[in-house]
Design an enzyme around this catalytic site. Structure first.
Site, PDB file in Angstrom:
ATOM      1  N   LEU A  46     -35.027  51.676  39.735  1.00  0.00           N
ATOM      2  CA  LEU A  46     -34.991  53.121  39.934  1.00  0.00           C
ATOM      3  C   LEU A  46     -36.278  53.638  40.552  1.00  0.00           C
ATOM      4  CD1 LEU A  46     -33.389  54.198  36.521  1.00  0.00           C
ATOM      5  CD2 LEU A  46     -32.244  53.986  38.746  1.00  0.00           C
ATOM      6  N   GLY A  98     -44.433  52.336  40.423  1.00  0.00           N
ATOM      7  CA  GLY A  98     -45.703  52.992  40.716  1.00  0.00           C
ATOM      8  C   GLY A  98     -46.837  52.050  40.410  1.00  0.00           C
ATOM      9  N   GLY A  99     -48.026  52.615  40.294  1.00  0.00           N
ATOM     10  CA  GLY A  99     -49.197  51.778  40.084  1.00  0.00           C
ATOM     11  C   GLY A  99     -49.227  51.075  38.751  1.00  0.00           C
ATOM     12  N   MET A 100     -48.487  51.593  37.761  1.00  0.00           N
ATOM     13  CA  MET A 100     -48.544  51.002  36.417  1.00  0.00           C
ATOM     14  C   MET A 100     -47.345  50.123  36.090  1.00  0.00           C
ATOM     15  SD  MET A 100     -50.219  53.957  34.003  1.00  0.00           S
ATOM     16  CE  MET A 100     -48.975  55.186  34.386  1.00  0.00           C
ATOM     17  N   VAL A 117     -39.424  50.936  36.760  1.00  0.00           N
ATOM     18  CA  VAL A 117     -38.332  51.314  35.860  1.00  0.00           C
ATOM     19  C   VAL A 117     -37.010  50.878  36.494  1.00  0.00           C
ATOM     20  CG1 VAL A 117     -38.262  53.651  36.835  1.00  0.00           C
ATOM     21  CG2 VAL A 117     -37.262  53.224  34.587  1.00  0.00           C
ATOM     22  N   LYS A 129     -38.174  50.556  31.219  1.00  0.00           N
ATOM     23  CA  LYS A 129     -39.447  50.727  31.902  1.00  0.00           C
ATOM     24  C   LYS A 129     -40.441  49.666  31.481  1.00  0.00           C
ATOM     25  CE  LYS A 129     -42.665  54.320  33.305  1.00  0.00           C
ATOM     26  NZ  LYS A 129     -42.791  55.770  33.495  1.00  0.00           N
ATOM     27  N   ASP A 187     -49.140  64.989  31.308  1.00  0.00           N
ATOM     28  CA  ASP A 187     -48.976  64.424  32.657  1.00  0.00           C
ATOM     29  C   ASP A 187     -47.719  64.967  33.335  1.00  0.00           C
ATOM     30  OD1 ASP A 187     -49.759  62.819  34.776  1.00  0.00           O
ATOM     31  OD2 ASP A 187     -48.596  61.097  34.083  1.00  0.00           O
TER      32      ASP A 187
END
Length: 455
Positions: A189, A192-194, A197, A212, A307
């Site tokens: 889906l 990102g940087g971390m 998902v 995730k 966030d």
């Protein structure tokens, strides 16, 4: 039991209330003369050349990095300038340049005006070898911490492969993986940087969830893992129609994983993109007011998001054809950062992008408030109605200095067609001095609804 690494700033020259500052967990510190600086320097003749917000310390023990904001006389590390604006340049002109950063180590000295600090870095040394939890490669050179679990950079670059490995290990005898046992990946889906998902389906029940994966950038010590997962327990207890439910959280092989409610309509930022970069006023207000309902519930339960952005406001298509907005990732990213698991995030090439971040979350890293979340949702509303961010983030300008120094641009300067009564509410919500305009989600929601009704 090993001791956590620490970073210490010891006052060598100058007059401050304290002579030593010890950091044993993730934080940031802004040095300067402004009232909101976490390391506030005197406003005297010895510091006249010190800027209001002079430089930033990005700290994740044992790592520490310093970044100058384009100050008049620069910041000195071991007697050498690391940043200085040229004669005749204004702070605004200087901020369009990229100023160097420096990693700091034990024994280094930094000078700002007449104040000098010596850096102390303490890390418990051990001969233990660190190996990647997935591929087994020796990665001792990638981390200074030896008593944690770690994934090498190559394995972190393939989150899907890591997730498939965990699913393959999720047998009954692996209690730590029991919450993801029996799931099959359907599609990615986003990433990102971390981490990433995926949409996943349970083989026997048919339940579909968002699965995730979050990949720490540092070796995961036991204390950091426990701190982060404790915060996730609070998030799992949240139950509200406008919050995407977090079903489970866990850790295995240097990796954190979560299952949460799958929202079929995607995220708000994707909806905005499909609509040409902005939404009609009525639709935008409806979505944000629903998100404020979820936010109010979380705040009553003592949970702060920290966030918020259009990417973590999800939309779920209901059976009757309506769409419900649900806030996702409650506290997830910032709790990850606060536990030190995402490395240094305020400096470097991968520095965060605080488009929707209130000033207090830069100047006061640890103490996020409910009002900060309200400001962030107001920034989301501003963005989806105008297609722009509340602050002017000029190209190559230091984003953190923009957040610290620049107020929000009045919304009708971006979009004159927004009704004035509604614009007044949005502008008030984005005030930050002396306090954030609306202190609670309920106050902001009620003001928006009253503005819509009166128009």
């Amino acid at each position: 039991m090993t001791h956590p690494p620490t970073v210490t700033l010891t006052l060598v020259e100058g007059r401050l209330d304290r002579t030593e500052y010890v950091f044993d967990e993730r934080t940031t510190a802004v040095l300067g003369r402004a009232r909101d600086c976490s390391l506030r320097l005197p406003n005297d003749k010895h510091h006249r050349t010190v800027s209001r917000h002079h430089c930033l310390l990005d700290i994740n023990p044992p790592e520490i990095r310093i970044r100058d904001f384009g100050s008049l006389n620069g910041t000195f590390v071991n007697g050498r300038k690391i940043g200085q604006r040229e004669s005749g340049q204004t702070p605004e002109e200087a901020a369009t340049r990229k100023f160097p950063e420096r990693n700091l180590d034990d024994g280094d000295e930094i000078r700002v005006g007449a104040t000098v600090f010596r850096i102390g870095v303490e890390v418990q040394h051990t001969l233990a070898q660190v190996r990647c939890r997935k591929c087994g490669r020796d990665v001792s050179g990638e981390t200074r911490v030896r008593d944690g679990e770690y994934l090498c950079a190559s394995c972190q670059a393939e989150p899907g492969a890591m997730l498939r490995m965990l699913l393959g290990l999720a047998h009954p005898e692996h209690e730590e993986l029991s919450s993801i046992a029996g799931f099959t990946l359907l599609k990615e889906l986003g990433r990102g940087g971390m981490g990433a998902v995926h949409l996943a389906r349970h083989e026997s029940s048919g339940e579909e969830v968002a699965l995730k994966l979050m990949l720490p950038k540092v070796a995961v010590r036991l204390e950091a893992r426990a701190r982060f997962l404790r915060e996730m327990v609070l998030t799992q207890a949240l139950s509200h129609p406008n919050i995407a439910r977090l079903h489970s959280s866990g850790f295995s092989n240097g990796t954190f994983f979560f299952t949460s409610e799958y929202c079929t309509g995607g995220s708000l930022d994707l909806l905005v993109d499909r609509n040409g970069g902005r939404l009609p006023v009525e639709e935008g207000i409806r979505i944000i007011c629903q998100a404020l309902e979820g936010l109010a519930h979380a705040h009553r339960e003592g949970v702060i998001h920290r966030d918020l952005s259009p990417s973590n406001i999800l939309l779920h298509n209901e059976a009757g054809g309506s769409t419900t907005a649900k806030i996702s990732d409650f506290g997830l990213g910032k709790a990850f950062d606060r536990a030190g698991l995402s490395g240094l995030t305020r400096t470097g090439e991968t520095a965060g992008k605080p488009w929707f971040m209130p000033r207090q979350q830069v100047s006061d890293f640890k103490n996020a408030t409910a009002a900060g979340d309200v400001w962030a949702l107001a920034a989301c509303l501003y963005h989806i109605l105008t297609g722009q961010y509340p602050r002017d983030f000029a190209r190559d300008r230091d984003v953190w200095q923009v957040v610290l120094d620049m107020p929000a641009v009045p919304v009708r300067e971006r979009e004159p067609n927004i009704p004035r009564v509604l614009a007044d509410v949005i502008d008030k919500a984005l005030l930050e001095e002396p306090v954030i305009g609306f202190q609670t989600a309920e106050e902001f929601r009620d003001a928006l609804l009253t503005a819509v009704e009166s128009h």
